[in-house]
Scaffold this motif. Structure first.
Motif, PDB file in Angstrom:
ATOM      1  N   GLY A  13       0.827  -1.206   0.000  1.00 27.82           N
ATOM      2  CA  GLY A  13       0.000   0.000   0.000  1.00 27.82           C
ATOM      3  C   GLY A  13       0.857   1.249   0.000  1.00 27.82           C
ATOM      4  N   VAL A  14       0.876   1.932  -1.151  1.00 26.33           N
ATOM      5  CA  VAL A  14       1.713   3.131  -1.295  1.00 26.33           C
ATOM      6  C   VAL A  14       0.793   4.311  -1.601  1.00 26.33           C
ATOM      7  N   GLY A  15      -0.302   4.400  -0.830  1.00 28.64           N
ATOM      8  CA  GLY A  15      -1.216   5.533  -0.949  1.00 28.64           C
ATOM      9  C   GLY A  15      -0.762   6.643  -0.005  1.00 28.64           C
ATOM     10  N   GLY A  16      -1.717   7.435   0.467  1.00 24.66           N
ATOM     11  CA  GLY A  16      -1.368   8.574   1.316  1.00 24.66           C
ATOM     12  C   GLY A  16      -0.571   8.168   2.548  1.00 24.66           C
ATOM     13  N   VAL A  17      -1.040   7.149   3.276  1.00 24.76           N
ATOM     14  CA  VAL A  17      -0.371   6.738   4.513  1.00 24.76           C
ATOM     15  C   VAL A  17       0.972   6.067   4.207  1.00 24.76           C
ATOM     16  N   GLY A  18       0.980   5.166   3.234  1.00 24.62           N
ATOM     17  CA  GLY A  18       2.222   4.458   2.888  1.00 24.62           C
ATOM     18  C   GLY A  18       3.325   5.431   2.479  1.00 24.62           C
ATOM     19  N   ASP A  47       1.854  -2.066  -4.637  1.00 22.85           N
ATOM     20  CA  ASP A  47       0.522  -1.464  -4.716  1.00 22.85           C
ATOM     21  C   ASP A  47      -0.445  -2.510  -5.239  1.00 22.85           C
ATOM     22  N   ARG A  48      -1.603  -2.075  -5.704  1.00 25.57           N
ATOM     23  CA  ARG A  48      -2.669  -3.003  -6.087  1.00 25.57           C
ATOM     24  C   ARG A  48      -2.239  -3.952  -7.212  1.00 25.57           C
ATOM     25  N   THR A  49      -1.437  -3.463  -8.139  1.00 25.19           N
ATOM     26  CA  THR A  49      -1.145  -4.270  -9.336  1.00 25.19           C
ATOM     27  C   THR A  49       0.336  -4.525  -9.570  1.00 25.19           C
ATOM     28  N   ALA A  69       6.219   9.089  -8.497  1.00 23.99           N
ATOM     29  CA  ALA A  69       5.359   8.415  -9.480  1.00 23.99           C
ATOM     30  C   ALA A  69       4.002   8.094  -8.872  1.00 23.99           C
ATOM     31  N   LYS A  70       4.002   7.545  -7.644  1.00 27.24           N
ATOM     32  CA  LYS A  70       2.711   7.191  -7.010  1.00 27.24           C
ATOM     33  C   LYS A  70       1.886   8.446  -6.721  1.00 27.24           C
ATOM     34  N   SER A  71       2.552   9.536  -6.313  1.00 23.42           N
ATOM     35  CA  SER A  71       1.802  10.782  -6.059  1.00 23.42           C
ATOM     36  C   SER A  71       1.138  11.273  -7.332  1.00 23.42           C
ATOM     37  N   CYS A 105      -0.581  -1.070   4.578  1.00 26.28           N
ATOM     38  CA  CYS A 105      -1.233   0.245   4.442  1.00 26.28           C
ATOM     39  C   CYS A 105      -2.233   0.199   3.291  1.00 26.28           C
ATOM     40  N   THR A 106      -2.875  -0.946   3.111  1.00 28.06           N
ATOM     41  CA  THR A 106      -3.945  -1.066   2.122  1.00 28.06           C
ATOM     42  C   THR A 106      -5.278  -1.002   2.884  1.00 28.06           C
ATOM     43  N   ALA A 107      -6.378  -1.106   2.151  1.00 34.23           N
ATOM     44  CA  ALA A 107      -7.685  -1.285   2.800  1.00 34.23           C
ATOM     45  C   ALA A 107      -8.307  -2.546   2.199  1.00 34.23           C
ATOM     46  N   ALA A 341      -7.619  11.005  12.265  1.00 37.46           N
ATOM     47  CA  ALA A 341      -7.272  10.701  10.865  1.00 37.46           C
ATOM     48  C   ALA A 341      -6.172  11.657  10.441  1.00 37.46           C
ATOM     49  N   GLY A 342      -5.617  11.374   9.284  1.00 36.26           N
ATOM     50  CA  GLY A 342      -4.529  12.202   8.753  1.00 36.26           C
ATOM     51  C   GLY A 342      -3.340  11.314   8.464  1.00 36.26           C
ATOM     52  N   VAL A 343      -2.761  11.487   7.273  1.00 38.74           N
ATOM     53  CA  VAL A 343      -1.706  10.551   6.869  1.00 38.74           C
ATOM     54  C   VAL A 343      -0.461  10.678   7.742  1.00 38.74           C
ATOM     55  N   VAL A 345      -0.123  11.667  11.054  1.00 36.84           N
ATOM     56  CA  VAL A 345      -0.269  11.073  12.387  1.00 36.84           C
ATOM     57  C   VAL A 345      -0.425   9.552  12.289  1.00 36.84           C
ATOM     58  N   THR A 346      -1.082   9.100  11.232  1.00 38.59           N
ATOM     59  CA  THR A 346      -1.250   7.652  11.061  1.00 38.59           C
ATOM     60  C   THR A 346       0.102   6.990  10.785  1.00 38.59           C
ATOM     61  N   ALA A 347       0.879   7.596   9.886  1.00 40.93           N
ATOM     62  CA  ALA A 347       2.202   7.034   9.569  1.00 40.93           C
ATOM     63  C   ALA A 347       3.092   7.037  10.811  1.00 40.93           C
TER      64      ALA A 347
HETATM   65  N1  LIG Z   1      -5.778   8.131   5.744  1.00 40.30           N
HETATM   66  C1  LIG Z   1      -5.930   8.128   7.069  1.00 40.30           C
HETATM   67  O1  LIG Z   1      -6.014   9.177   7.726  1.00 40.30           O
HETATM   68  C2  LIG Z   1      -5.972   6.819   7.818  1.00 40.30           C
HETATM   69  C3  LIG Z   1      -6.061   6.824   9.221  1.00 40.30           C
HETATM   70  C4  LIG Z   1      -6.051   5.594   9.909  1.00 40.30           C
HETATM   71  C5  LIG Z   1      -6.016   4.408   9.185  1.00 40.30           C
HETATM   72  N2  LIG Z   1      -5.990   4.456   7.805  1.00 40.30           N
HETATM   73  C6  LIG Z   1      -5.965   3.191   7.082  1.00 40.30           C
HETATM   74  O2  LIG Z   1      -4.722   3.083   6.405  1.00 40.30           O
HETATM   75  C7  LIG Z   1      -4.901   2.366   5.190  1.00 40.30           C
HETATM   76  C8  LIG Z   1      -4.341   3.189   4.025  1.00 40.30           C
HETATM   77  O3  LIG Z   1      -5.039   4.418   3.958  1.00 40.30           O
HETATM   78  P1  LIG Z   1      -4.689   5.462   2.784  1.00 40.30           P
HETATM   79  O4  LIG Z   1      -5.410   6.707   3.140  1.00 40.30           O
HETATM   80  O5  LIG Z   1      -3.224   5.509   2.557  1.00 40.30           O
HETATM   81  O6  LIG Z   1      -5.394   4.736   1.544  1.00 40.30           O
HETATM   82  P2  LIG Z   1      -5.102   4.960  -0.016  1.00 40.30           P
HETATM   83  O7  LIG Z   1      -4.493   6.305  -0.241  1.00 40.30           O
HETATM   84  O8  LIG Z   1      -6.346   4.603  -0.731  1.00 40.30           O
HETATM   85  O9  LIG Z   1      -3.975   3.866  -0.367  1.00 40.30           O
HETATM   86  C9  LIG Z   1      -4.230   2.505  -0.375  1.00 40.30           C
HETATM   87  C10 LIG Z   1      -3.060   1.813  -1.044  1.00 40.30           C
HETATM   88  O10 LIG Z   1      -3.251   0.404  -0.947  1.00 40.30           O
HETATM   89  C11 LIG Z   1      -2.943  -0.163  -2.212  1.00 40.30           C
HETATM   90  N3  LIG Z   1      -3.587  -1.473  -2.332  1.00 40.30           N
HETATM   91  C12 LIG Z   1      -4.912  -1.765  -2.418  1.00 40.30           C
HETATM   92  N4  LIG Z   1      -5.092  -3.106  -2.490  1.00 40.30           N
HETATM   93  C13 LIG Z   1      -3.848  -3.654  -2.440  1.00 40.30           C
HETATM   94  C14 LIG Z   1      -3.363  -4.977  -2.459  1.00 40.30           C
HETATM   95  N5  LIG Z   1      -4.202  -6.021  -2.536  1.00 40.30           N
HETATM   96  N6  LIG Z   1      -2.019  -5.186  -2.399  1.00 40.30           N
HETATM   97  C15 LIG Z   1      -1.161  -4.143  -2.304  1.00 40.30           C
HETATM   98  N7  LIG Z   1      -1.560  -2.853  -2.276  1.00 40.30           N
HETATM   99  C16 LIG Z   1      -2.900  -2.621  -2.347  1.00 40.30           C
HETATM  100  C17 LIG Z   1      -3.430   0.853  -3.210  1.00 40.30           C
HETATM  101  O11 LIG Z   1      -2.839   0.574  -4.455  1.00 40.30           O
HETATM  102  P3  LIG Z   1      -3.032   1.532  -5.748  1.00 40.30           P
HETATM  103  O12 LIG Z   1      -2.161   2.743  -5.434  1.00 40.30           O
HETATM  104  O13 LIG Z   1      -2.523   0.702  -6.861  1.00 40.30           O
HETATM  105  O14 LIG Z   1      -4.490   1.844  -5.813  1.00 40.30           O
HETATM  106  C18 LIG Z   1      -2.918   2.136  -2.530  1.00 40.30           C
HETATM  107  O15 LIG Z   1      -1.542   2.317  -2.847  1.00 40.30           O
HETATM  108  C19 LIG Z   1      -6.417   2.067   5.080  1.00 40.30           C
HETATM  109  O16 LIG Z   1      -6.679   0.783   5.580  1.00 40.30           O
HETATM  110  C20 LIG Z   1      -7.029   3.120   6.004  1.00 40.30           C
HETATM  111  O17 LIG Z   1      -8.279   2.711   6.546  1.00 40.30           O
HETATM  112  C21 LIG Z   1      -5.949   5.613   7.123  1.00 40.30           C
END
Ligand SMILES: NC(=O)c1ccc[n+]([C@@H]2O[C@H](COP(=O)([O-])OP(=O)(O)OC[C@H]3O[C@@H](n4cnc5c(N)ncnc54)[C@H](OP(=O)(O)O)[C@@H]3O)[C@@H](O)[C@H]2O)c1
Length: 361
Positions: A13-18, A47-49, A69-71, A105-107, A341-343, A345-347
């Motif tokens: 998971g390389v989204g906001g938190v990752g 990441d997902r794919t 790149a991910k950003s 750091c996926t959902a 919430a917030g990337v 503080v979560t990280a």
């Molecule tokens: N944001 C917050 O403030 C916060 C606070 C507490 C907890 N969380 C939890 O932290 C987690 C991440 O949050 P986020 O905000 O960073 O989410 P996000 O920005 O949507 O990022 C999710 C990442 O997970 C990747 N992913 C999805 N399925 C996957 C798989 N099967 N294998 C590998 N990677 C996969 C996605 O890939 P792609 O980039 O390819 O789509 C994306 O990089 C979630 O579970 C969320 O509930 C978030």
């Protein structure tokens, strides 16, 4: 000075938190070396794919390029060092080494087999993802069988919710109830309703400000709050399933099939019923809060009137609040409050979990 010990890190998971986590690890590197004598070394980002793997540790240049790149929305498999990698188990086999720590750091549910395999091989696992702990009770028990699992960020993001509950339980306290507001998004909605905003205006504002998921129904459905509550319930050793939790959804099922713009347009029909609920609460000196309650083996989540002069009634905006009632905190609960919430503080909570696991090695 001794050479810092390398700790391999695999990130799903390389989204906001990752991405925030990768940046924080780099920013704290010299402190980790001087104070803790260790160096966290990313050996795989997934990441997902796709994935990028380097068993020797991704170079600073590669990591920076991948974050950029991910950003920009580029999947890892389309980056120069990336490849398609749908099976996370293979990532572990390739990148995993003794003392490795796997971060989720996926959902997604899809990471569960790899996480269990990692724990089985003695790796550490840190979760921000709630899903591994909110599947079946049997799967939850499998995760809990390992002493190398950490999951502080799953409830309350950076707030010390899991650690506080664990400390209470480990010290022999008897936790009798847990209540609170576990969603910043729904907290914002409740505050806006209290100030006189209509339901539709409040939901649209939350969506526009980025407080909701892209589809606001993901927040309004209440399941994210229910999953957080379930994690706390299960820490009390109550063997509940997600389906055992009574969850109030803040929109009617008839609006489920609409597109997001259609949904945001159609929710005007909810303005009057919610205004009436707000008025009824205010007439009793109360305010509506989206509240989770864990008590006597049961758990419920929904919009309820609470006294204005209670901790929940005083809560404003997107803050979370979790109150622990116990034998030792009988007269007044132990309360944890702050941004839930917030990337960043979560990280930071994830990083603290990583360091705690690294210290076990
Ligand atoms: N944001 C917050 O403030 C916060 C606070 C507490 C907890 N969380 C939890 O932290 C987690 C991440 O949050 P986020 O905000 O960073 O989410 P996000 O920005 O949507 O990022 C999710 C990442 O997970 C990747 N992913 C999805 N399925 C996957 C798989 N099967 N294998 C590998 N990677 C996969 C996605 O890939 P792609 O980039 O390819 O789509 C994306 O990089 C979630 O579970 C969320 O509930 C978030």
């Amino acid at each position: 000075m001794s050479i810092p010990r390398n700790v391999p890190v695999i990130l799903f998971g390389v989204g906001g938190v990752g991405r925030a986590l990768v940046r924080q690890v780099l920013a704290a590197r010299s402190r980790h070396a001087s104070r803790l004598h260790l160096r966290l070394e990313f050996v795989a980002l997934c990441d997902r794919t796709g994935a990028v793997v380097d068993v020797h540790g991704l170079s600073d240049d590669t990591r920076s390029a991948l974050l950029a790149a991910k950003s920009a929305g580029t999947p890892l498999r389309q980056t120069p060092t990336g490849h398609s990698q749908p099976d996370p188990n293979i990532i572990l086999e390739v990148a995993g080494r003794d003392g490795a720590i796997v971060i989720d750091c996926t959902a997604s549910d899809d990471t569960c087999p790899a996480l269990l395999m990692a724990l089985g091989q003695g790796y550490g696992v840190v979760l921000a993802n709630k899903r591994p702990l909110t599947g079946s009770w049997a799967t939850y028990r499998q995760f809990m069988a390992s002493p190398r699992l950490r999951y502080e960020a799953t409830v309350g993001a950076g707030l010390p919710v899991i650690g506080t509950l664990r400390n209470l339980l480990d010290a022999g306290d008897q936790v009798t109830a847990i209540e609170g507001a576990f969603s910043g998004t729904l907290g914002y909605l409740c505050s806006q309703l209290q100030r006189g905003a209509s339901y539709s205006a409040a939901v649209r504002a939350a969506h526009r400000l980025g407080y909701t998921e892209p589809d606001p129904r993901d927040d309004l459905g209440g399941m994210d709050v229910a999953r957080k509550a379930l994690i706390l319930v299960r820490m009390l050793d109550w063997p509940l399933e997600l389906t055992d939790i009574t969850v109030e959804t803040l929109y009617p099922a008839a609006l489920s099939g609409l597109s997001v713009p259609q949904f945001l347009e159609s929710i005007k029909v909810l303005d009057e019923p919610y205004a009436m609920r707000v008025q009824a609460a205010q007439a009793q000196g109360q305010a509506l809060r989206y509240r989770a309650e864990v008590r006597e083996g049961r758990c419920q989540v929904g919009m309820e009137p609470v006294p204005l002069d209670s901790p929940l009634g005083r809560l404003q905006g997107t803050d979370n609040l979790i109150a622990f009632h116990s034998a030792r905190y009988a007269a007044s609960p132990l309360v944890v409050q702050g941004p839930g919430a917030g990337v960043e503080v979560t990280a930071a909570a994830i990083l603290a979990d990583i360091l705690a696991l690294a210290a076990l090695a």
